[in-house]
Design an enzyme around this catalytic site. Sequence first.
Site, PDB file in Angstrom:
ATOM      1  N   GLU A   1      -7.054   4.958   7.336  1.00 39.10           N
ATOM      2  CA  GLU A   1      -6.803   6.357   6.959  1.00 39.10           C
ATOM      3  C   GLU A   1      -7.981   6.918   6.153  1.00 39.10           C
ATOM      4  O   GLU A   1      -8.313   8.094   6.265  1.00 39.10           O
ATOM      5  CB  GLU A   1      -5.479   6.462   6.178  1.00 39.10           C
ATOM      6  CG  GLU A   1      -4.288   6.262   7.102  1.00 39.10           C
ATOM      7  CD  GLU A   1      -3.057   5.678   6.437  1.00 39.10           C
ATOM      8  OE1 GLU A   1      -2.956   5.691   5.192  1.00 39.10           O
ATOM      9  OE2 GLU A   1      -2.183   5.177   7.176  1.00 39.10           O
TER      10      GLU A   1
ATOM     11  N   SER B   1       3.112  -2.072  10.406  1.00 45.41           N
ATOM     12  CA  SER B   1       4.559  -2.137  10.667  1.00 45.41           C
ATOM     13  C   SER B   1       5.184  -3.489  10.323  1.00 45.41           C
ATOM     14  O   SER B   1       6.058  -3.975  11.046  1.00 45.41           O
ATOM     15  CB  SER B   1       4.858  -1.740  12.118  1.00 45.41           C
ATOM     16  OG  SER B   1       4.439  -0.412  12.355  1.00 45.41           O
TER      17      SER B   1
ATOM     18  N   GLY C   1       2.808  -1.034   4.314  1.00 45.66           N
ATOM     19  CA  GLY C   1       2.903   0.375   3.948  1.00 45.66           C
ATOM     20  C   GLY C   1       4.350   0.798   3.791  1.00 45.66           C
ATOM     21  O   GLY C   1       4.978   0.564   2.753  1.00 45.66           O
ATOM     22  N   GLY C   2       4.914   1.381   4.846  1.00 46.78           N
ATOM     23  CA  GLY C   2       6.261   1.956   4.790  1.00 46.78           C
ATOM     24  C   GLY C   2       7.315   1.057   4.170  1.00 46.78           C
ATOM     25  O   GLY C   2       8.107   1.505   3.321  1.00 46.78           O
TER      26      GLY C   2
ATOM     27  N   ASN D   1       0.874  -1.173   0.000  1.00 46.14           N
ATOM     28  CA  ASN D   1       0.000   0.000   0.000  1.00 46.14           C
ATOM     29  C   ASN D   1       0.909   1.221   0.000  1.00 46.14           C
ATOM     30  O   ASN D   1       1.459   1.581   1.031  1.00 46.14           O
ATOM     31  CB  ASN D   1      -0.886  -0.044   1.256  1.00 46.14           C
ATOM     32  CG  ASN D   1      -1.751   1.197   1.372  1.00 46.14           C
ATOM     33  OD1 ASN D   1      -1.846   1.987   0.440  1.00 46.14           O
ATOM     34  ND2 ASN D   1      -2.377   1.372   2.533  1.00 46.14           N
ATOM     35  N   TRP D   2       1.060   1.814  -1.167  1.00 46.62           N
ATOM     36  CA  TRP D   2       1.994   2.941  -1.277  1.00 46.62           C
ATOM     37  C   TRP D   2       1.413   4.247  -0.737  1.00 46.62           C
ATOM     38  O   TRP D   2       2.108   5.256  -0.657  1.00 46.62           O
ATOM     39  CB  TRP D   2       2.428   3.134  -2.734  1.00 46.62           C
ATOM     40  CG  TRP D   2       3.455   2.123  -3.182  1.00 46.62           C
ATOM     41  CD1 TRP D   2       4.049   1.159  -2.413  1.00 46.62           C
ATOM     42  CD2 TRP D   2       3.997   1.988  -4.498  1.00 46.62           C
ATOM     43  NE1 TRP D   2       4.922   0.434  -3.179  1.00 46.62           N
ATOM     44  CE2 TRP D   2       4.918   0.918  -4.458  1.00 46.62           C
ATOM     45  CE3 TRP D   2       3.800   2.655  -5.715  1.00 46.62           C
ATOM     46  CZ2 TRP D   2       5.640   0.509  -5.592  1.00 46.62           C
ATOM     47  CZ3 TRP D   2       4.500   2.256  -6.838  1.00 46.62           C
ATOM     48  CH2 TRP D   2       5.423   1.189  -6.758  1.00 46.62           C
ATOM     49  N   LYS D   3       0.118   4.253  -0.467  1.00 45.30           N
ATOM     50  CA  LYS D   3      -0.539   5.462   0.042  1.00 45.30           C
ATOM     51  C   LYS D   3      -0.255   6.637  -0.910  1.00 45.30           C
ATOM     52  O   LYS D   3      -0.156   6.411  -2.117  1.00 45.30           O
ATOM     53  CB  LYS D   3      -0.103   5.744   1.485  1.00 45.30           C
ATOM     54  CG  LYS D   3      -0.250   4.487   2.351  1.00 45.30           C
ATOM     55  CD  LYS D   3      -0.063   4.706   3.822  1.00 45.30           C
ATOM     56  CE  LYS D   3      -0.235   3.378   4.545  1.00 45.30           C
ATOM     57  NZ  LYS D   3      -0.219   3.512   6.008  1.00 45.30           N
TER      58      LYS D   3
ATOM     59  N   HIS E   1      -9.633   1.250   4.430  1.00 51.60           N
ATOM     60  CA  HIS E   1      -8.396   1.476   5.183  1.00 51.60           C
ATOM     61  C   HIS E   1      -8.662   2.499   6.293  1.00 51.60           C
ATOM     62  O   HIS E   1      -9.435   3.442   6.105  1.00 51.60           O
ATOM     63  CB  HIS E   1      -7.293   1.967   4.237  1.00 51.60           C
ATOM     64  CG  HIS E   1      -5.950   1.972   4.885  1.00 51.60           C
ATOM     65  ND1 HIS E   1      -5.561   2.972   5.749  1.00 51.60           N
ATOM     66  CD2 HIS E   1      -4.924   1.095   4.832  1.00 51.60           C
ATOM     67  CE1 HIS E   1      -4.338   2.706   6.193  1.00 51.60           C
ATOM     68  NE2 HIS E   1      -3.934   1.572   5.658  1.00 51.60           N
TER      69      HIS E   1
ATOM     70  N   GLY F   1       2.144   2.325  10.784  1.00 60.21           N
ATOM     71  CA  GLY F   1       3.127   3.402  10.672  1.00 60.21           C
ATOM     72  C   GLY F   1       3.791   3.782  11.981  1.00 60.21           C
ATOM     73  O   GLY F   1       4.443   4.818  12.077  1.00 60.21           O
TER      74      GLY F   1
ATOM     75  N   GLU G   1      -5.795  -4.765  10.305  1.00 53.55           N
ATOM     76  CA  GLU G   1      -4.780  -3.734  10.548  1.00 53.55           C
ATOM     77  C   GLU G   1      -5.107  -2.975  11.832  1.00 53.55           C
ATOM     78  O   GLU G   1      -5.888  -2.009  11.806  1.00 53.55           O
ATOM     79  CB  GLU G   1      -4.752  -2.749   9.377  1.00 53.55           C
ATOM     80  CG  GLU G   1      -4.363  -3.400   8.067  1.00 53.55           C
ATOM     81  CD  GLU G   1      -3.695  -2.385   7.145  1.00 53.55           C
ATOM     82  OE1 GLU G   1      -2.591  -2.668   6.689  1.00 53.55           O
ATOM     83  OE2 GLU G   1      -4.277  -1.312   6.921  1.00 53.55           O
TER      84      GLU G   1
HETATM   85  P1  PGA Z   1       2.669   0.366   7.661  1.00 55.11           P
HETATM   86  O1  PGA Z   1       1.218   0.604   6.950  1.00 55.11           O
HETATM   87  O2  PGA Z   1       3.211  -0.927   7.121  1.00 55.11           O
HETATM   88  O3  PGA Z   1       3.470   1.561   7.280  1.00 55.11           O
HETATM   89  O4  PGA Z   1       2.408   0.265   9.127  1.00 55.11           O
HETATM   90  C1  PGA Z   1       0.339  -0.456   6.744  1.00 55.11           C
HETATM   91  C2  PGA Z   1      -0.931   0.047   6.109  1.00 55.11           C
HETATM   92  O5  PGA Z   1      -1.390   1.139   6.455  1.00 55.11           O
HETATM   93  O6  PGA Z   1      -1.531  -0.629   5.242  1.00 55.11           O
END
Ligand code: PGA
Length: 248
Positions: A98, A209, A230-231, A9-11, A96, A171, A165
Site C-alpha cells: 500500500e 488474508s 491486517g484485517g 498491521n492495523w493500517k 508495504h 484484504g 505478501e
Molecule cells: P490482510 O492484510 O490480512 O487484511 O490481508 C495484510 C497486510 O496488508 O499486511
Amino acid sequence: MRTPLIAANWKMNKTGSEAEDFINSFSPMVKDCAGVDVLIAPPFTALSSLSALLGSDSNIKLAAQNVFYEEKGAYTGEISVQMLMSAGCSYVILGHSERRQFFFDTDESVNKKIKISLKNGLKAVLCIGESLKERDGNKTFHVLEKQLAGSLKGIGLDEITIAYEPIWAIGTGKTATPEQANEVHVFIRKWLKDYGEGSDNVRILYGGSVTPENIGTLIAKPEIDGALVGGASLKPDSFAKIVTGAIK
Ligand code: PGA
C-alpha cells in the site's frame, strides 16, 4: 529454530482510545503465550500511549508502519526513527504494497529507510510481493528478486524480517495456499543464503488474508515463520487466536 512472529498491521485504523481498549482485552489473552513473538503496528498517534500501557517487560512489542530516511529537518508530515524509538517502537514495517502503491515507496527509498532504521537500532520488517498480473505472467520470482536486491542493497541480514505478501491476497479473502506460500518462502530463503551471512536467522512471514482458521496450515509449513495480519488483527479475540495458533 526461529521463534514464530505474529505481527498486526492495523493500517489507518483505531484512535488512541480504541487502541487502548484493544490492548486491555488482548494482553490477558496472550500473556502466558510462550514460543511466539507478538508485534503490533498501530497508527503513529497510538504508539506512546500503548507503550506506556504495555510497559517495558510486555511480550507484545510495537512497530511503526513507516519512517522517513532522514534523521530530522524540514520534511513536513514525515516521522523520524528517533521519534519512533522514543515513542516505544522496536520495529518498523517498510515497503508495504500500500505504501508502494499510494505513497510512491520504491526499492530505493525502502533501502534508505531500512539503512537509517538499523543504524539507529530499529529492526525492519521488509514487505515484498507480486501482483496478480505478475503471478499470472510467471514473473513472481523475478519480481521478488528485484525487490529483495533493491531493498537490501548494502544491508546486513541481522535485525531483518521479511514479509512475503502477495498483493492479490491482501484484504481480498484470497489466501495463498500453504504450498504456494511455502514455495515462495523457500525461494526467498535461498536468495537470502546466497546474499549474505545470518540468513538462517531471518524470519520470513506470510501476509495476505491470514485468519484464525488458516494460520494452522500456514504455520505448519517449514519455511513459514509467522504472519503479518491486517484485517483479522483488528479484533482482540481473532488476533489472539492467530497468536496461539502460531505456536509450532
Ligand atoms: P490482510 O492484510 O490480512 O487484511 O490481508 C495484510 C497486510 O496488508 O499486511
